[in-house]
Design a protein around this motif. Structure first.
Motif, PDB file in Angstrom:
ATOM      1  N   CYS A 264      10.732 -30.671  -2.387  1.00 26.07           N
ATOM      2  CA  CYS A 264       9.693 -30.525  -1.369  1.00 26.07           C
ATOM      3  C   CYS A 264      10.345 -30.273  -0.006  1.00 26.07           C
ATOM      4  O   CYS A 264      11.536 -30.524   0.190  1.00 26.07           O
ATOM      5  CB  CYS A 264       8.837 -31.787  -1.308  1.00 26.07           C
ATOM      6  SG  CYS A 264       8.058 -32.226  -2.873  1.00 26.07           S
ATOM      7  N   THR A 265       9.545 -29.810   0.938  1.00 27.49           N
ATOM      8  CA  THR A 265      10.064 -29.539   2.277  1.00 27.49           C
ATOM      9  C   THR A 265      10.534 -30.823   2.945  1.00 27.49           C
ATOM     10  O   THR A 265      11.572 -30.851   3.616  1.00 27.49           O
ATOM     11  CB  THR A 265       8.974 -28.875   3.141  1.00 27.49           C
ATOM     12  OG1 THR A 265       8.508 -27.688   2.483  1.00 27.49           O
ATOM     13  CG2 THR A 265       9.515 -28.503   4.508  1.00 27.49           C
ATOM     14  N   ARG A 266       9.793 -31.911   2.770  1.00 28.38           N
ATOM     15  CA  ARG A 266      10.135 -33.180   3.422  1.00 28.38           C
ATOM     16  C   ARG A 266      10.843 -34.130   2.455  1.00 28.38           C
ATOM     17  O   ARG A 266      12.013 -34.445   2.610  1.00 28.38           O
ATOM     18  CB  ARG A 266       8.866 -33.822   3.981  1.00 28.38           C
ATOM     19  CG  ARG A 266       8.190 -32.970   5.061  1.00 28.38           C
ATOM     20  CD  ARG A 266       6.869 -33.567   5.489  1.00 28.38           C
ATOM     21  NE  ARG A 266       6.145 -32.663   6.389  1.00 28.38           N
ATOM     22  CZ  ARG A 266       4.891 -32.843   6.766  1.00 28.38           C
ATOM     23  NH1 ARG A 266       4.215 -33.900   6.339  1.00 28.38           N
ATOM     24  NH2 ARG A 266       4.316 -31.976   7.587  1.00 28.38           N
ATOM     25  N   VAL A 305       3.415 -33.214  -8.762  1.00 24.65           N
ATOM     26  CA  VAL A 305       3.554 -32.983  -7.322  1.00 24.65           C
ATOM     27  C   VAL A 305       3.860 -34.301  -6.620  1.00 24.65           C
ATOM     28  O   VAL A 305       3.030 -35.220  -6.619  1.00 24.65           O
ATOM     29  CB  VAL A 305       2.279 -32.359  -6.717  1.00 24.65           C
ATOM     30  CG1 VAL A 305       2.467 -32.145  -5.212  1.00 24.65           C
ATOM     31  CG2 VAL A 305       1.943 -31.044  -7.404  1.00 24.65           C
ATOM     32  N   GLU A 306       5.046 -34.404  -6.042  1.00 22.46           N
ATOM     33  CA  GLU A 306       5.394 -35.565  -5.230  1.00 22.46           C
ATOM     34  C   GLU A 306       5.319 -35.231  -3.736  1.00 22.46           C
ATOM     35  O   GLU A 306       5.551 -36.099  -2.897  1.00 22.46           O
ATOM     36  CB  GLU A 306       6.813 -36.043  -5.561  1.00 22.46           C
ATOM     37  CG  GLU A 306       6.981 -36.548  -6.983  1.00 22.46           C
ATOM     38  CD  GLU A 306       8.399 -37.001  -7.272  1.00 22.46           C
ATOM     39  OE1 GLU A 306       9.273 -36.781  -6.392  1.00 22.46           O
ATOM     40  OE2 GLU A 306       8.643 -37.565  -8.347  1.00 22.46           O
ATOM     41  N   CYS A 307       5.025 -33.981  -3.409  1.00 21.67           N
ATOM     42  CA  CYS A 307       5.032 -33.517  -2.023  1.00 21.67           C
ATOM     43  C   CYS A 307       3.681 -33.795  -1.363  1.00 21.67           C
ATOM     44  O   CYS A 307       2.652 -33.298  -1.820  1.00 21.67           O
ATOM     45  CB  CYS A 307       5.314 -32.019  -1.960  1.00 21.67           C
ATOM     46  SG  CYS A 307       6.627 -31.452  -3.073  1.00 21.67           S
ATOM     47  N   SER A 308       3.703 -34.543  -0.304  1.00 25.03           N
ATOM     48  CA  SER A 308       2.451 -34.855   0.386  1.00 25.03           C
ATOM     49  C   SER A 308       1.961 -33.688   1.229  1.00 25.03           C
ATOM     50  O   SER A 308       0.780 -33.616   1.570  1.00 25.03           O
ATOM     51  CB  SER A 308       2.654 -36.087   1.284  1.00 25.03           C
ATOM     52  OG  SER A 308       3.701 -35.843   2.229  1.00 25.03           O
ATOM     53  N   GLU A 309       2.860 -32.735   1.559  1.00 17.80           N
ATOM     54  CA  GLU A 309       2.472 -31.646   2.451  1.00 17.80           C
ATOM     55  C   GLU A 309       1.973 -30.408   1.708  1.00 17.80           C
ATOM     56  O   GLU A 309       1.517 -29.446   2.324  1.00 17.80           O
ATOM     57  CB  GLU A 309       3.666 -31.250   3.341  1.00 17.80           C
ATOM     58  CG  GLU A 309       4.756 -30.465   2.643  1.00 17.80           C
ATOM     59  CD  GLU A 309       5.755 -31.313   1.877  1.00 17.80           C
ATOM     60  OE1 GLU A 309       6.746 -30.768   1.366  1.00 17.80           O
ATOM     61  OE2 GLU A 309       5.526 -32.543   1.773  1.00 17.80           O
ATOM     62  N   VAL A 310       2.033 -30.406   0.379  1.00 16.70           N
ATOM     63  CA  VAL A 310       1.660 -29.215  -0.394  1.00 16.70           C
ATOM     64  C   VAL A 310       0.142 -29.135  -0.571  1.00 16.70           C
ATOM     65  O   VAL A 310      -0.500 -30.100  -0.983  1.00 16.70           O
ATOM     66  CB  VAL A 310       2.360 -29.231  -1.774  1.00 16.70           C
ATOM     67  CG1 VAL A 310       1.763 -28.171  -2.692  1.00 16.70           C
ATOM     68  CG2 VAL A 310       3.842 -28.986  -1.597  1.00 16.70           C
ATOM     69  N   LEU A 321       5.578 -21.287  -4.303  1.00 18.06           N
ATOM     70  CA  LEU A 321       6.091 -22.008  -5.470  1.00 18.06           C
ATOM     71  C   LEU A 321       6.616 -21.034  -6.523  1.00 18.06           C
ATOM     72  O   LEU A 321       7.640 -21.288  -7.168  1.00 18.06           O
ATOM     73  CB  LEU A 321       4.993 -22.880  -6.078  1.00 18.06           C
ATOM     74  CG  LEU A 321       4.505 -24.056  -5.221  1.00 18.06           C
ATOM     75  CD1 LEU A 321       3.404 -24.817  -5.960  1.00 18.06           C
ATOM     76  CD2 LEU A 321       5.653 -24.982  -4.863  1.00 18.06           C
ATOM     77  N   GLU A 322       5.932 -19.925  -6.702  1.00 16.04           N
ATOM     78  CA  GLU A 322       6.396 -18.897  -7.640  1.00 16.04           C
ATOM     79  C   GLU A 322       7.758 -18.361  -7.209  1.00 16.04           C
ATOM     80  O   GLU A 322       8.672 -18.201  -8.038  1.00 16.04           O
ATOM     81  CB  GLU A 322       5.380 -17.767  -7.733  1.00 16.04           C
ATOM     82  CG  GLU A 322       4.089 -18.148  -8.445  1.00 16.04           C
ATOM     83  CD  GLU A 322       3.036 -17.058  -8.386  1.00 16.04           C
ATOM     84  OE1 GLU A 322       2.072 -17.107  -9.186  1.00 16.04           O
ATOM     85  OE2 GLU A 322       3.158 -16.157  -7.527  1.00 16.04           O
TER      86      GLU A 322
END
Length: 403
Positions: A264-266, A305-310, A321-322
């Motif tokens: 993820c980004t963060r 999904v573990e990303c809170s910003e997605v 994502l692709e």
């Protein structure tokens, strides 16, 4: 007319009486049903191990008497055939391989004497089936692998290993089930060298040899598939790690399904499930220079999904994502190619066979030194991923926790 019918009937009866005998029969209680064979190097000889089923323990409805469901016998000989025959001095029954599920080759044999001579009997004997899988024992011996009894969910260890390899091949993509026909085809090919899945022991092997290990809830030691063994002709020359193994299986179109983890980004990770994959390998020769193209097309789903910003409701997010999934798969493929060209200097992907089909004239000129050409072979990799589904929910609840 009646005499003629009587004559035909008499001939038929005589013929049938001659066919009723079973001159070559072997009773079931005279056979040692072998489900796995292991071949190791012992000096200049072969050491053969056979995992034999204990029918009484396997057939018991109450879990048997606590004895092992299998027994492992070993013998050494100048040839594999001699070692198997010598095993009759220890086994009260004839070794019977028609139900063979697994062949384990010791790493020392694979990198030393080579596997070619050890395979001749297994391909020649009409009693043996050809759909058993072949693996290489990494950092251990084939005998030690076959002696591990603490196998969960399956009473016969060889069956568990066979089924695990089938399952991991379909769900993880870092392994491949190779049969003896496929292996020999690769061994004799000038344009495709063999790749075999490795099997490794984690934990103390001795603790897994006793029947007490069958009663423990823990599953140590553990037999697990680890990396893939690369061969040059019939000798082991090195190992592909997990990422490189996946890359090799993408190239050879052996990926059914797997997971791609994207950071993820963060913080956290996002899991993409590849559900379908198809690889097309093409080649060409221009001005005497061969080139290869590897094109992968796949469909995928968002699995975790573990990303809170997605925000999965946005098309831009799916497109990103692709793109990241494509980059990850491309890096795996390129890592495998680099390992083969720089370290192994051997074509383990079958690129030579593609060039052979595309330009037979060039191939006839260079086939005897194809591995030298392979080292400098330019390979272009293209990956196209389409994410079709994001699961039964939209954005992760983790997004709400952050707000």
């Amino acid at each position: 007319m009646i005499k003629r019918k009587f004559y035909y009937a008499l001939v038929s009866i005589i013929t049938l009486t001659m066919l009723t005998g079973c001159w070559s029969r072997t009773e079931l209680n005279e056979l040692a049903i072998t489900v796995a064979l292991g071949i190791d190097q012992s000096g200049d000889q072969f050491k053969v191990s056979a995992q034999v089923v204990n029918p009484g323990e396997v057939a018991s409805q109450k879990g048997g008497s606590g004895n092992s469901p299998v027994a492992t016998y070993t013998a050494t000989g100048e040839t594999v055939y001699e070692a198997i025959r010598k095993m009759t001095t220890k086994v009260p029954r004839k070794i019977y391989g028609a139900h063979l599920r697994l062949l384990v080759i010791g790493e020392e044999l694979a990198s030393g004497k080579g596997i070619g001579k050890a395979l001749d009997l297994l391909s020649r004997d009409p009693e043996l089936r050809t759909d058993f899988y072949i693996v290489v024992a990494k950092e251990t011996t084939a005998e030690q692998v076959l002696k591990i009894l603490s196998i969960p969910l399956e009473r016969i260890p060889a069956n568990k290993i066979f089924q695990s390899l089938e399952t991991s091949e379909k769900a993880w993509a870092a392994t491949a089930g190779v049969t003896i026909d496929e292996l020999i085809s690769d061994l004799v090919s000038k344009g495709h060298q063999p790749l075999l899945t490795g099997i490794q022991i984690f934990g103390d092997p001795k603790s897994g040899e006793s029947t007490e290990s069958l009663q423990r809830s823990s599953t140590e030691p553990v037999l697990t598939f680890a990396d893939m063994a690369a061969f040059k002709q019939d000798k082991l020359i090195g190992w592909l790690n997990e990422r490189e193994s996946k890359g090799a299986n993408y190239i050879t179109n052996k990926v059914h399904s797997t997971i791609v983890s994207i950071p993820c980004t963060r913080d956290g990770m996002l899991g993409i499930e590849v559900v379908r994959s198809k690889t097309k390998v093409s080649g060409s020769v221009k001005n005497g220079v061969p080139k290869m193209n590897v094109s992968v097309q796949a469909e995928a789903n968002v699995g975790e999904v573990e990303c809170s910003e997605v925000d999965l409701s946005k098309k831009d997010t799916i497109a990103e994502l692709e793109s990241k999934t494509e980059e990850d798969i491309k890096r795996k493929i390129e890592a495998a190619i680099t390992k083969a060209q720089a370290d192994f200097k051997t074509d383990i992907f079958g690129f030579g066979e593609v060039i052979h089909r595309e330009d037979p004239k060039y191939w006839n000129q260079y086939k005897m030194k194809w591995n030298e050409e392979f080292v400098e072979l330019p390979v272009k990799v293209d990956v196209d991923i389409k994410i079709r589904r994001s699961g039964s929910v939209g954005n992760s609840f983790l997004k709400s926790l952050k707000e």
